[in-house]
Design an enzyme around this catalytic site. Structure first.
Site, PDB file in Angstrom:
ATOM      1  N   ASP A   9       0.842  -1.196   0.000  1.00  0.00           N
ATOM      2  CA  ASP A   9       0.000   0.000   0.000  1.00  0.00           C
ATOM      3  C   ASP A   9       0.875   1.243   0.000  1.00  0.00           C
ATOM      4  O   ASP A   9       1.974   1.261   0.583  1.00  0.00           O
ATOM      5  CB  ASP A   9      -0.925  -0.006   1.214  1.00  0.00           C
ATOM      6  CG  ASP A   9      -1.961  -1.120   1.135  1.00  0.00           C
ATOM      7  OD1 ASP A   9      -2.177  -1.640   0.017  1.00  0.00           O
ATOM      8  OD2 ASP A   9      -2.531  -1.490   2.178  1.00  0.00           O
ATOM      9  N   GLU A  43      -7.684 -10.478   4.722  1.00  0.00           N
ATOM     10  CA  GLU A  43      -6.358 -11.107   4.689  1.00  0.00           C
ATOM     11  C   GLU A  43      -6.438 -12.610   4.957  1.00  0.00           C
ATOM     12  O   GLU A  43      -5.877 -13.417   4.217  1.00  0.00           O
ATOM     13  CB  GLU A  43      -5.428 -10.451   5.716  1.00  0.00           C
ATOM     14  CG  GLU A  43      -5.136  -8.981   5.449  1.00  0.00           C
ATOM     15  CD  GLU A  43      -6.150  -8.050   6.082  1.00  0.00           C
ATOM     16  OE1 GLU A  43      -5.908  -6.836   6.121  1.00  0.00           O
ATOM     17  OE2 GLU A  43      -7.195  -8.565   6.548  1.00  0.00           O
TER      18      GLU A  43
END
Length: 421
Positions: free
Chosen positions: A265, A366
């Protein structure tokens, strides 16, 4: 009446062949060369002329035969081939200098010794010892090994060239969107990636359209990248990131990109050690990530507890996420890209495509994604050894009240706060 009387030759009964003994017969070209060769040509010329210009007849008939001529041509061609393979000039001199009686004959050529010396303050040079009796052009350096040995105030570098396996390619996936800190995040992450050893591929995914501002940043960064667009609309920030990562996963699967996939990210902070450690992963690797809580009043640690490279437990501080199977942050794991498009290699039980799910609750993307890649902790690798180092940080530093300026150009000047004196 006058009479003409001709003296008979004692050899009048011998028949003339080809007019060779006939004084009135014309001589053939070969006979002319042979006759003149007796007085003007050297023995070598006469020998060559006798081979290639003399005609041969068969005993049974008076017809011309080329068999012996072709045989002689073949023999002399073979003789010339042997002479061409024989050593001459420098090779003969080299053979004369060496004692062939004391050693076996070998085609191996000994290479000269290469010494590399580096003096203090110099960039370095290579010195090749010259031998007046040897040809220095025939020097072959088989291998080079780098090493420094201190000796009498000088650095002696021993050279040995060994095979170095190629580095694994890193495939970094970065979802991004228009916000006030976007250019800052992309430039910061791009400058870090410039320091990582290639090969590296940076996949940046935007939503709806590819903005010119993002394309300009990527183009000026000087690293290999791919600028993708996610066409799927999303109503929340959680779903937006899921769809953008799935767009990158589909791209990797369609083009069968080989490397280590990592979801980086743009608002995280990374160390160079992390990217070098990613290349040690064979299937699936994970590590702990330091996180700043949303309230920004405490820091938490999320990730594996390792015994060597074996995962034996998990760090977690949020009670709402303790029901997860794997307690990992999105930036705390990486995996081999061949898992996406080569299920037989990894013995996957199903050939269904691996995707992130937008139907699960926030914080569970996740673990549901990792469950499609590995079965349990035995198929994971903790990096670095014992997972004792923090190599990236997840900070929540968004400024929601700031407006994203189009093209990063302000249409109006800022208000004057302190006038010039």
């Amino acid at each position: 009446m006058a009479s003409i009387r001709r003296t008979l030759s004692p050899f009048n009964d011998r028949s003339y062949q080809n007019g060779s003994n006939n004084p009135f017969a014309a001589q053939s070209p070969s006979q002319k060369l042979l006759s003149h060769g007796r007085t003007t040509f050297s023995p070598i010329h006469r020998f060559i002329t006798a081979i290639f210009l003399q005609k041969h007849y068969s005993r049974k008939s008076n017809q011309f035969s080329w068999k012996k001529s072709l045989l002689r041509c073949f023999l002399f061609f073979f003789l010339g081939f042997l002479l061409g393979m024989a050593p001459f000039n420098n090779d003969i001199n080299e053979l004369k200098r060496e004692d062939l009686r004391n050693r076996d004959f070998s085609f191996e050529r000994k290479s000269g010794v290469v010494n590399a010396e580096k003096n203090e303050g110099d960039l370095g040079f290579v010195e090749i010892p010259k031998d007046n009796t040897n040809n220095n052009n025939n020097i072959v350096v088989d291998s080079v090994e780098l090493g420094v040995v201190e000796s009498s105030g000088r650095n002696e570098i021993k050279l040995n060239l060994d095979f170095v396996p190629p580095l694994k390619q890193l495939i970094l996936v970065t979802p991004t969107y228009n916000r006030a800190m976007q250019a800052y995040y992309l430039n910061r992450l791009g400058q870090v990636l410039r320091l990582v050893r290639p090969p590296l591929l940076w996949i940046v995914v935007e939503t709806n359209t590819a903005t010119m501002e993002t394309a300009d940043i990527l183009r000026n960064m000087g690293i290999m990248y791919r600028h993708l667009v996610c066409k799927k609309n999303s109503t929340s920030a959680k779903d937006r990131g899921v769809h953008q990562r799935n767009t990158a996963i589909e791209h990797i699967e369609r083009h069968r990109l080989d490397g280590i996939v990592y979801f980086a990210d743009d608002d995280n902070i990374y160390s160079l050690e992390l990217f070098e450690s990613l290349r040690e992963i064979s299937r699936f690797g994970t590590w702990p990530v330091a996180m700043l809580a949303q309230s920004k009043n405490k820091a938490t640690l999320e990730g594996p507890v390792c015994n060597g490279s074996r995962v034996v437990g998990w760090h977690t501080n949020e009670k709402s996420k303790r029901l997860r199977r794997f307690h990992v942050d999105m930036s705390g794991f990486a995996f081999n890209s061949t898992i996406l498009w080569d299920p037989k290699r990894w013995h996957r039980p199903t050939s269904e495509p691996i995707r992130q799910l937008d139907t699960v609750k926030e914080g569970f993307q996740e673990t549901t994604f990792i469950e499609q890649i590995v079965e349990d902790e035995s198929q994971m690798e903790g990096i670095p050894q014992s997972c004792y180092r923090i190599m990236n940080w997840h900070l929540h530093l968004e400024a929601a009240e700031l407006i994203y300026p189009t093209g990063w150009l302000l249409q109006k000047n800022l208000d004057v706060v302190i006038p010039a004196k």
